[in-house]
Design a protein around this motif. Structure first.
Motif, PDB file in Angstrom:
ATOM      1  N   PRO A  79      -9.627  -9.969  -4.204  1.00 44.93           N
ATOM      2  CA  PRO A  79      -9.917  -8.533  -4.154  1.00 44.93           C
ATOM      3  C   PRO A  79      -9.582  -7.851  -5.480  1.00 44.93           C
ATOM      4  O   PRO A  79      -8.786  -8.369  -6.273  1.00 44.93           O
ATOM      5  CB  PRO A  79      -8.987  -8.034  -3.038  1.00 44.93           C
ATOM      6  N   THR A  80     -10.192  -6.712  -5.717  1.00 47.95           N
ATOM      7  CA  THR A  80      -9.731  -5.907  -6.839  1.00 47.95           C
ATOM      8  C   THR A  80      -8.348  -5.358  -6.505  1.00 47.95           C
ATOM      9  O   THR A  80      -7.948  -5.279  -5.334  1.00 47.95           O
ATOM     10  CB  THR A  80     -10.672  -4.733  -7.124  1.00 47.95           C
ATOM     11  N   GLN A  83      -8.685  -2.452  -4.120  1.00 49.88           N
ATOM     12  CA  GLN A  83      -8.889  -2.802  -2.722  1.00 49.88           C
ATOM     13  C   GLN A  83      -7.595  -3.287  -2.087  1.00 49.88           C
ATOM     14  O   GLN A  83      -7.288  -2.958  -0.937  1.00 49.88           O
ATOM     15  CB  GLN A  83      -9.964  -3.880  -2.604  1.00 49.88           C
ATOM     16  N   ALA A  84      -6.821  -4.075  -2.830  1.00 53.88           N
ATOM     17  CA  ALA A  84      -5.558  -4.574  -2.300  1.00 53.88           C
ATOM     18  C   ALA A  84      -4.589  -3.431  -2.010  1.00 53.88           C
ATOM     19  O   ALA A  84      -3.852  -3.461  -1.017  1.00 53.88           O
ATOM     20  CB  ALA A  84      -4.936  -5.565  -3.285  1.00 53.88           C
ATOM     21  N   ASP A  87      -5.810  -1.651   1.125  1.00 50.23           N
ATOM     22  CA  ASP A  87      -5.616  -2.465   2.320  1.00 50.23           C
ATOM     23  C   ASP A  87      -4.141  -2.671   2.669  1.00 50.23           C
ATOM     24  O   ASP A  87      -3.829  -3.217   3.737  1.00 50.23           O
ATOM     25  CB  ASP A  87      -6.278  -3.831   2.146  1.00 50.23           C
TER      26      ASP A  87
END
Length: 253
Positions: A79-80, A83-84, A87
Motif C-alpha cells: 500500500p501507499t 493508504q496505510a 487504514d
C-alpha cells in the motif's frame, strides 16, 4: 512518427504519465510529454547506488519505445503510506517520522557532479525531491520505497522539508475530519527528524510553492475545501509545531 504501443494493463495514471504492467516483475512508466525518462533513470540508478530506496530501473528493457518517454521499473507490491495511515496499519506519528527519515537520507546523498555544477548552493547542495508525501511512498516487504521521482532538483534541504510539511498541513486543514485527524499528528515527528533544520522550514514556507501551472494532487481533484484560508493557517500551525518540537527536545536533554 512512430506509434508507441502499450504493453499490458493500465495500472494507474498521474499528472503527466501512465503506468502499465509488463509482467509480474516490471512496469512501464510512459510520459505523455517526453519529460526526460533517460535522465530520471540515471538519477534513480545513482540514488540506488547510494542506498536510497527507489525502484530498480532497466533502461535497456525491450518495452522502452523512447528514451525520453519510457521508463521501465521493478514492479512493487504494497500500500501507499497514505493508504496505510487511513487504514490504521500505520499511525500518523510513524508515517511522519518515516517521511522525515526518507528526506534526511535523501539529503545525505551528495548531488551528482552534473547537477551540482548547475547549482549555486555550494557545499550544502543536495538532491531534493521536492514533492515527498505519503502518496509517493510505497510500503513494501523490504521497507518504504519512494515511487515518484518526477524532478531532479538540487539545493539546500530546508525548502524540501517545507514542501513536505506544507502538504501534510494542507491535508490537516483542508480535508474532512475523518481524513485530517489521521494526518495531523504526523507533522510533529517529521519536524523532529528535521532537527536543526526545523526553524528554517517555517521561514521557508512562503518560498515553498508549487511552480506555475503545477498544483498538489488534492487541489487538482478539487476536493480540498477552504483553500482561501490555507497560507496563514498553515504557517501558523507549523510555527506552533516547531515550537512544540523544540520545547520537547529541550525537556528531553
Amino acid at each position: 512518427m512512430r506509434t508507441m504501443q502499450t504493453t499490458g494493463e493500465l495500472l494507474g495514471s498521474g499528472r503527466s504519465a501512465d503506468v502499465y504492467a509488463i509482467d509480474d516483475e516490471w512496469v512501464l512508466r510512459r510520459s505523455r510529454h517526453g519529460d526526460g525518462a533517460a535522465s530520471r533513470a540515471a538519477l534513480m540508478k545513482y540514488l540506488a547506488g547510494h542506498g536510497y530506496p527507489v525502484p530498480e530501473v532497466d533502461p535497456a528493457h525491450p518495452a522502452c519505445a523512447g528514451p525520453e518517454t519510457d521508463l521501465v521499473m521493478r514492479r512493487l507490491s504494497g500500500p501507499t503510506m497514505a493508504q496505510a495511515m487511513l487504514d490504521g496499519a500505520m499511525t500518523a506519528e510513524e508515517g511522519g517520522a518515516a517521511l522525515g527519515r526518507l528526506l534526511r537520507q535523501l539529503h545525505s546523498v551528495p548531488a551528482p557532479a552534473v547537477l551540482a555544477a548547475t547549482a549555486n548552493g555550494g557545499p550544502t547542495t543536495r538532491i531534493l525531491h521536492p514533492d515527498l508525501h505519503p502518496e509517493n511512498v510505497l510500503l513494501t516487504a523490504d521497507g518504504p520505497m519512494v515511487i515518484d521521482r518526477t524532478n531532479a532538483e538540487v539545493g539546500q534541504p530546508a525548502p524540501d522539508w517545507a514542501m513536505s510539511a506544507l502538504v501534510l498541513a494542507q491535508v490537516a486543514l483542508g480535508f474532512p475530519p475523518e481524513v485530517s485527524v489521521g494526518v495531523r499528528p504526523g507533522l510533529t515527528p517529521m519536524l523532529a527528524v528535521a532537527g536543526s533544520d526545523a526553524a528554517d522550514v517555517v521561514g521557508r514556507l512562503p518560498q515553498a510553492r508549487a511552480p506555475p501551472g503545477r498544483r498538489s494532487g488534492h487541489e487538482r481533484r478539487g476536493d480540498a475545501p477552504g483553500r482561501g484560508r490555507r497560507p496563514r493557517q498553515v504557517r501558523g500551525r507549523l510555527t506552533v509545531l516547531h515550537l512544540e518540537t523544540r520545547d520537547r527536545a529541550a525537556r528531553d536533554r
